[in-house]
Design a protein around this motif. Structure first.
Motif, mmCIF file in Angstrom:
data_model
loop_
_atom_site.group_PDB
_atom_site.id
_atom_site.type_symbol
_atom_site.label_atom_id
_atom_site.label_comp_id
_atom_site.label_asym_id
_atom_site.label_seq_id
_atom_site.Cartn_x
_atom_site.Cartn_y
_atom_site.Cartn_z
ATOM 1 N N MET A 1 0.827 -1.200 0.000
ATOM 2 C CA MET A 1 0.000 0.000 0.000
ATOM 3 C C MET A 1 0.863 1.252 0.000
ATOM 4 O O MET A 1 0.372 2.357 -0.139
ATOM 5 N N VAL A 2 2.176 1.076 0.190
ATOM 6 C CA VAL A 2 3.091 2.206 0.193
ATOM 7 C C VAL A 2 3.543 2.487 -1.234
ATOM 8 O O VAL A 2 3.996 1.575 -1.926
ATOM 9 N N PRO A 3 3.401 3.737 -1.726
ATOM 10 C CA PRO A 3 3.796 4.020 -3.118
ATOM 11 C C PRO A 3 5.261 3.706 -3.351
ATOM 12 O O PRO A 3 6.115 3.957 -2.499
ATOM 13 N N ASN A 4 5.565 3.123 -4.498
ATOM 14 C CA ASN A 4 6.946 2.843 -4.864
ATOM 15 C C ASN A 4 7.612 4.099 -5.412
ATOM 16 O O ASN A 4 6.991 4.836 -6.185
ATOM 17 N N PRO A 5 8.840 4.358 -5.026
ATOM 18 C CA PRO A 5 9.537 5.507 -5.614
ATOM 19 C C PRO A 5 9.830 5.247 -7.080
ATOM 20 O O PRO A 5 9.959 4.108 -7.509
ATOM 21 N N GLY A 6 9.943 6.308 -7.857
ATOM 22 C CA GLY A 6 10.204 6.165 -9.276
ATOM 23 C C GLY A 6 11.576 5.554 -9.546
ATOM 24 O O GLY A 6 12.532 5.786 -8.820
ATOM 25 N N ILE A 7 11.647 4.729 -10.587
ATOM 26 C CA ILE A 7 12.898 4.114 -11.013
ATOM 27 C C ILE A 7 13.191 4.599 -12.421
ATOM 28 O O ILE A 7 12.324 4.496 -13.288
ATOM 29 N N PRO A 8 14.380 5.122 -12.677
ATOM 30 C CA PRO A 8 14.701 5.610 -14.026
ATOM 31 C C PRO A 8 14.515 4.524 -15.084
ATOM 32 O O PRO A 8 14.967 3.398 -14.914
ATOM 33 N N GLY A 9 13.828 4.866 -16.155
ATOM 34 C CA GLY A 9 13.612 3.930 -17.246
ATOM 35 C C GLY A 9 12.470 2.967 -17.032
ATOM 36 O O GLY A 9 12.178 2.152 -17.907
ATOM 37 N N CYS A 10 11.817 3.031 -15.875
ATOM 38 C CA CYS A 10 10.701 2.133 -15.564
ATOM 39 C C CYS A 10 9.393 2.902 -15.670
ATOM 40 O O CYS A 10 9.237 3.963 -15.046
ATOM 41 N N PRO A 11 8.423 2.421 -16.468
ATOM 42 C CA PRO A 11 7.137 3.109 -16.558
ATOM 43 C C PRO A 11 6.500 3.271 -15.181
ATOM 44 O O PRO A 11 6.576 2.359 -14.349
ATOM 45 N N PRO A 12 5.897 4.405 -14.897
ATOM 46 C CA PRO A 12 5.266 4.633 -13.588
ATOM 47 C C PRO A 12 4.236 3.553 -13.274
ATOM 48 O O PRO A 12 3.434 3.179 -14.115
ATOM 49 N N GLY A 13 4.312 3.049 -12.062
ATOM 50 C CA GLY A 13 3.384 2.017 -11.628
ATOM 51 C C GLY A 13 3.927 0.608 -11.730
ATOM 52 O O GLY A 13 3.377 -0.316 -11.125
ATOM 53 N N LEU A 14 5.011 0.424 -12.489
ATOM 54 C CA LEU A 14 5.561 -0.918 -12.677
ATOM 55 C C LEU A 14 6.785 -1.165 -11.796
ATOM 56 O O LEU A 14 7.467 -2.182 -11.952
ATOM 57 N N GLU A 15 7.062 -0.264 -10.878
ATOM 58 C CA GLU A 15 8.266 -0.396 -10.066
ATOM 59 C C GLU A 15 8.308 -1.729 -9.308
ATOM 60 O O GLU A 15 9.371 -2.347 -9.185
ATOM 61 N N TYR A 16 7.164 -2.184 -8.817
ATOM 62 C CA TYR A 16 7.169 -3.420 -8.037
ATOM 63 C C TYR A 16 7.588 -4.622 -8.888
ATOM 64 O O TYR A 16 8.203 -5.562 -8.375
ATOM 65 N N LEU A 17 7.295 -4.599 -10.183
ATOM 66 C CA LEU A 17 7.626 -5.730 -11.041
ATOM 67 C C LEU A 17 9.133 -5.935 -11.170
ATOM 68 O O LEU A 17 9.575 -7.021 -11.539
ATOM 69 N N THR A 18 9.929 -4.914 -10.884
ATOM 70 C CA THR A 18 11.385 -5.076 -10.947
ATOM 71 C C THR A 18 11.895 -5.974 -9.831
ATOM 72 O O THR A 18 13.029 -6.457 -9.889
ATOM 73 N N GLN A 19 11.057 -6.240 -8.808
ATOM 74 C CA GLN A 19 11.502 -6.991 -7.632
ATOM 75 C C GLN A 19 11.020 -8.436 -7.629
ATOM 76 O O GLN A 19 11.290 -9.169 -6.671
ATOM 77 N N VAL A 20 10.295 -8.877 -8.658
ATOM 78 C CA VAL A 20 9.702 -10.213 -8.625
ATOM 79 C C VAL A 20 10.104 -11.017 -9.851
ATOM 80 O O VAL A 20 10.425 -10.458 -10.905
ATOM 81 N N ASP A 21 10.096 -12.348 -9.687
ATOM 82 C CA ASP A 21 10.346 -13.237 -10.814
ATOM 83 C C ASP A 21 9.178 -14.198 -11.034
ATOM 84 O O ASP A 21 9.268 -15.100 -11.872
#
Length: 259
Positions: A37-57
């Motif tokens: 429920m905590v907003p993810n900080p922006g990641i360069p080159g990552c579309p907004p809202g998809l930050e969590y997907l960088t952490q999962v496989d």
């Protein structure tokens, strides 16, 4: 109900040494803490809202059972919960369609599926046009467009003609093929678990989309399914979003049947 809730271990640990009364500590310890429920900080080159997907496989996509659909056979808009490997909700997905299209076209129908985060913000839009679905009509193959965020295309899923095997090409936003998706030989509906392999362009397997057995009654009387998606942790986050869209297309093409 969601797929699960996480109780914060750090909350319990800190409550043990808290200066507050024990009654207050116990009440705080019983409160579920959902870190998603905590907003993810922006990641360069990552579309907004998809930050969590960088952490999962891997992800679990669970279609919700609609009572009216199970009892009366009346096709309703599909709804999905998207969870992580611990069963915690990370996204929700809802189909947007009209009643006439659902009843007349069934699983062939065009659709727009909107993927929402836990704040209700739309982060992925999946669009499928209405096309014929038959191996005898190679000019009318299935196609899917994935946008993340809405209005920004990140990839496509294109069906490839084959008389027996379900095959797809995954393209990036420039319509360049980057991955392949291949299912088993005809007869997948009889199998308890069905795997669609995610392949590189050199035919090397790097993951899979799996349709999972949900139990006899649910399989017999509803078209609600569970899917698991596995991909490399370092896969481009845009392609991870495209894999979510590909999972919806597989569901409609091969498992969205009126029982």
């Amino acid at each position: 109900m969601g797929c699960g809730a996480l109780y914060g271990a750090e909350t319990l640990k800190s409550a043990r040494y808290s200066p507050y009364p024990k009654k207050t500590q116990d009440k705080a310890a019983m409160q579920p803490m959902n870190m998603y429920m905590v907003p993810n900080p922006g990641i360069p080159g990552c579309p907004p809202g998809l930050e969590y997907l960088t952490q999962v496989d891997q992800l679990l996509i669970k279609q919700k059972v609609e009572l009216i659909e199970a009892l009366a056979g009346f096709e309703s808009n599909n709804k999905y919960e998207i969870c992580n490997s611990m069963g915690q909700n990370v996204f929700y997905a809802v189909e947007e369609n009209d009643c006439l299209t659902r009843q007349c076209c069934g699983p062939l129908r065009s659709f727009t599926i909107r993927v929402l985060d836990n704040f209700g913000q739309e982060i992925i839009t999946v669009s499928r046009p209405l096309k014929c679905m038959s191996c005898f009509f190679p000019c009318c193959l299935q196609e899917l467009e994935i946008q993340a965020p809405p209005g920004n295309t990140v990839g496509y899923v294109l069906q490839q003609w084959h008389p027996f095997l379900p095959k797809f090409t995954i393209e990036n936003e420039r319509r360049e093929p980057v991955l392949k998706l291949q299912g088993p030989f005809c007869g997948w509906s009889c199998l308890p678990d069905v795997d669609f392999e995610i392949l590189t362009m050199d035919e090397v397997s790097i993951g899979k989309i799996s349709k999972q057995w949900t139990g006899l009654l649910r399989e017999a009387f509803t078209d609600s399914d569970n899917f698991g998606i596995q991909f490399p942790m370092d896969l481009d986050v845009r392609m991870k979003a495209v894999m979510i869209g590909a999972c919806f297309l597989i569901d409609f093409m091969f498992f969205e049947t009126k029982n």
